[in-house]
Write a protein that holds these residues in place. Structure first.
Motif, PDB file in Angstrom:
ATOM      1  N   HIS A 157      10.633   8.876   3.862  1.00  0.00           N
ATOM      2  CA  HIS A 157      10.493  10.312   3.660  1.00  0.00           C
ATOM      3  C   HIS A 157      10.592  10.732   2.194  1.00  0.00           C
ATOM      4  O   HIS A 157       9.926  11.688   1.784  1.00  0.00           O
ATOM      5  N   ASP A 158      11.447  10.089   1.436  1.00  0.00           N
ATOM      6  CA  ASP A 158      11.546  10.433   0.018  1.00  0.00           C
ATOM      7  C   ASP A 158      12.310   9.349  -0.726  1.00  0.00           C
ATOM      8  O   ASP A 158      13.030   8.554  -0.126  1.00  0.00           O
ATOM      9  N   ALA A 184       5.957  -4.019  10.015  1.00  0.00           N
ATOM     10  CA  ALA A 184       4.525  -4.269  10.126  1.00  0.00           C
ATOM     11  C   ALA A 184       3.735  -3.311   9.235  1.00  0.00           C
ATOM     12  O   ALA A 184       2.724  -3.704   8.629  1.00  0.00           O
ATOM     13  N   ARG A 185       4.167  -2.085   9.163  1.00  0.00           N
ATOM     14  CA  ARG A 185       3.567  -1.077   8.286  1.00  0.00           C
ATOM     15  C   ARG A 185       4.657  -0.097   7.849  1.00  0.00           C
ATOM     16  O   ARG A 185       5.674   0.061   8.509  1.00  0.00           O
ATOM     17  N   VAL A 186       4.389   0.584   6.736  1.00  0.00           N
ATOM     18  CA  VAL A 186       5.275   1.636   6.237  1.00  0.00           C
ATOM     19  C   VAL A 186       4.448   2.903   6.079  1.00  0.00           C
ATOM     20  O   VAL A 186       3.352   2.871   5.504  1.00  0.00           O
ATOM     21  N   ILE A 187       4.960   3.998   6.603  1.00  0.00           N
ATOM     22  CA  ILE A 187       4.313   5.298   6.456  1.00  0.00           C
ATOM     23  C   ILE A 187       5.018   6.063   5.339  1.00  0.00           C
ATOM     24  O   ILE A 187       6.244   6.195   5.346  1.00  0.00           O
ATOM     25  N   LYS A 238       4.346   7.377  -1.778  1.00  0.00           N
ATOM     26  CA  LYS A 238       3.782   6.024  -1.783  1.00  0.00           C
ATOM     27  C   LYS A 238       3.895   5.405  -3.176  1.00  0.00           C
ATOM     28  O   LYS A 238       4.265   4.240  -3.325  1.00  0.00           O
ATOM     29  N   ASN A 239       3.598   6.190  -4.188  1.00  0.00           N
ATOM     30  CA  ASN A 239       3.716   5.690  -5.565  1.00  0.00           C
ATOM     31  C   ASN A 239       5.159   5.291  -5.869  1.00  0.00           C
ATOM     32  O   ASN A 239       5.408   4.287  -6.542  1.00  0.00           O
ATOM     33  N   ASP A 240       6.107   6.091  -5.383  1.00  0.00           N
ATOM     34  CA  ASP A 240       7.523   5.759  -5.579  1.00  0.00           C
ATOM     35  C   ASP A 240       7.876   4.444  -4.883  1.00  0.00           C
ATOM     36  O   ASP A 240       8.607   3.613  -5.432  1.00  0.00           O
ATOM     37  N   PRO A 291       0.627  -2.344  -1.748  1.00  0.00           N
ATOM     38  CA  PRO A 291       0.069  -1.008  -1.471  1.00  0.00           C
ATOM     39  C   PRO A 291      -0.659  -0.930  -0.127  1.00  0.00           C
ATOM     40  O   PRO A 291      -0.598   0.104   0.552  1.00  0.00           O
ATOM     41  N   GLU A 292      -1.331  -2.014   0.256  1.00  0.00           N
ATOM     42  CA  GLU A 292      -2.099  -1.975   1.500  1.00  0.00           C
ATOM     43  C   GLU A 292      -1.210  -1.931   2.744  1.00  0.00           C
ATOM     44  O   GLU A 292      -1.687  -1.647   3.847  1.00  0.00           O
ATOM     45  N   LYS A 293       0.065  -2.193   2.582  1.00  0.00           N
ATOM     46  CA  LYS A 293       1.005  -2.119   3.701  1.00  0.00           C
ATOM     47  C   LYS A 293       1.478  -0.689   3.945  1.00  0.00           C
ATOM     48  O   LYS A 293       2.092  -0.388   4.960  1.00  0.00           O
ATOM     49  N   ILE A 294       1.172   0.211   3.008  1.00  0.00           N
ATOM     50  CA  ILE A 294       1.657   1.595   3.065  1.00  0.00           C
ATOM     51  C   ILE A 294       0.504   2.528   3.414  1.00  0.00           C
ATOM     52  O   ILE A 294      -0.557   2.482   2.784  1.00  0.00           O
ATOM     53  N   THR A 295       0.715   3.374   4.402  1.00  0.00           N
ATOM     54  CA  THR A 295      -0.267   4.395   4.785  1.00  0.00           C
ATOM     55  C   THR A 295       0.335   5.773   4.547  1.00  0.00           C
ATOM     56  O   THR A 295       1.462   6.047   4.974  1.00  0.00           O
TER      57      THR A 295
END
Length: 367
Positions: free
Chosen positions: A114-115, A144-147, A154-156, A165-169
């Motif tokens: 969230h932050d 498996a993934r991070v939202i 995401k940049n943080d 980066p590809e693991k983060i949506t």
């Protein structure tokens, strides 16, 4: 598809952005014929208790607030472990960072970040959660993934953790205020003209510095009040500051008794102000947009990403800029009307259906 959520964000928290996010997500996914299960027995969360979507039992704080919460959290954790071990789900989505589930889940799990406030600023705001960066890294490694709730977040994540980066949506937040039907007969008593502040006021929220910055403005425009909704009663420090600034009759705090009341507070305000130094997203921005309330934001973190041209911005470190922008919103009705229209238009980009659909795509990718 069946998604299992756990108790962590719900046990002792009556209101809050994280529990609201997960509640809205679960309910909206059900509308898309996705089975969502919440592994919890006891909760005082208003979203759960006021809904027939989930069956939970409220509890009394018979041992005091924290000890009672800890007791029922342990009970709910055991129940969550039991549901994990039953293995009757496709994806697990824990609602916070306690690692209890690692030994008990055989299915993929997805984490929402969230932050980065604690992880970015360290001990300065270290009370925000009890999860260390090392613990979060362990959870991210196995997820498996991070939202991430914004591109800024995401940049943080990429900056602060070892994560590809590809693991983060990025899946933006949304608000149920877009479809909230408040009866015309529902009325609240408010000042004739007021600026609205919503939520907690601690540390990075920058409340006291902002109050000091706009004190001359409130003294000049004696018809304007500052109304603080939620966040608890004023602390002794806040009360002393308000008294010192001679604003005792101009700055007030009131609790929030449900969504209808909060909607009306936004709707009747001159503007909603958000002076925070850092946020992961800022759901109150969307609430204000939905209620047709002009929005005034600090020029920080994710705020320009979320609001874009639909808000007025100020430098949270500059008292002069804060004062200038607040005076502008007080004096210029055409500006307020323009921001109302822009806010409604920008708010359409953040629907619960879109948030749920994009989250569902993440689940489908990991099954």
């Amino acid at each position: 598809m069946k998604i299992l959520f756990d108790h962590q964000a719900f046990t002792g928290v009556r209101y809050g952005g994280v529990s609201r996010y997960f509640y809205d997500l679960m309910v909206t996914l059900r509308q898309k014929d996705v089975q969502t299960q919440l592994s919890i027995l006891f909760s005082n969360n208003a979203y759960l208790l006021e809904s027939d979507a989930f069956r939970v039992q409220s509890f009394r704080y018979f041992l005091g607030f924290m000890p009672t919460n800890m007791l029922f959290s342990q009970v709910n954790r055991l129940w969550s472990i039991a549901q994990l071990q039953r293995n009757q789900y496709d994806v697990f989505h824990p609602t916070f960072f306690h690692p209890y589930f690692l030994k008990h889940t055989k299915k993929p799990y997805v984490l929402t970040y969230h932050d980065a406030i604690k992880d970015k600023f360290g001990e300065q705001f270290g009370h925000i959660d009890n999860a260390s960066k090392d613990l979060k890294q362990q959870l991210f490694d196995r997820a498996a993934r991070v939202i991430a709730v914004s591109q800024n977040t995401k940049n943080d994540l990429i900056e602060l953790f070892r994560i590809q980066p590809e693991k983060i949506t990025v899946v933006h937040h949304a608000t149920a205020f877009q479809t909230l039907n408040v009866p015309e007969t529902f009325r609240i008593s408010v000042p004739d003209a007021y600026l609205l502040y919503v939520g907690t006021r601690n540390d990075y929220k920058n409340f006291i510095p902002f109050l000091k910055a706009i004190a001359p403005t409130l003294q000049t425009y004696s018809h304007v009040h500052l109304l603080c909704a939620g966040g608890g009663a004023f602390t002794p420090e806040e009360t002393q500051t308000i008294r010192h600034l001679k604003l005792t009759d101009r700055v007030s705090q009131r609790g929030i008794d449900g969504d209808w009341m909060l909607y009306r507070l936004y709707q009747n305000a001159l503007a909603f102000v958000y002076p925070s130094l850092y946020e992961g997203f800022g759901i109150p921005i969307l609430e204000a947009f939905a209620a047709g309330c002009p929005v005034v934001l600090s020029r920080a973190s994710c705020f320009p990403e979320v609001a874009q041209e639909a808000a007025l911005y100020f430098d949270p470190e500059s008292a002069a800029d804060s004062q200038s922008q607040i005076e502008k919103i007080i004096l210029d009705e055409s500006l307020r009307q323009s921001l109302r229209q822009k806010g409604r238009e920008r708010g359409r980009d953040f629907s619960l259906a879109k948030m749920a659909s994009e989250t569902l795509q993440v689940y489908q990718q990991v099954v």
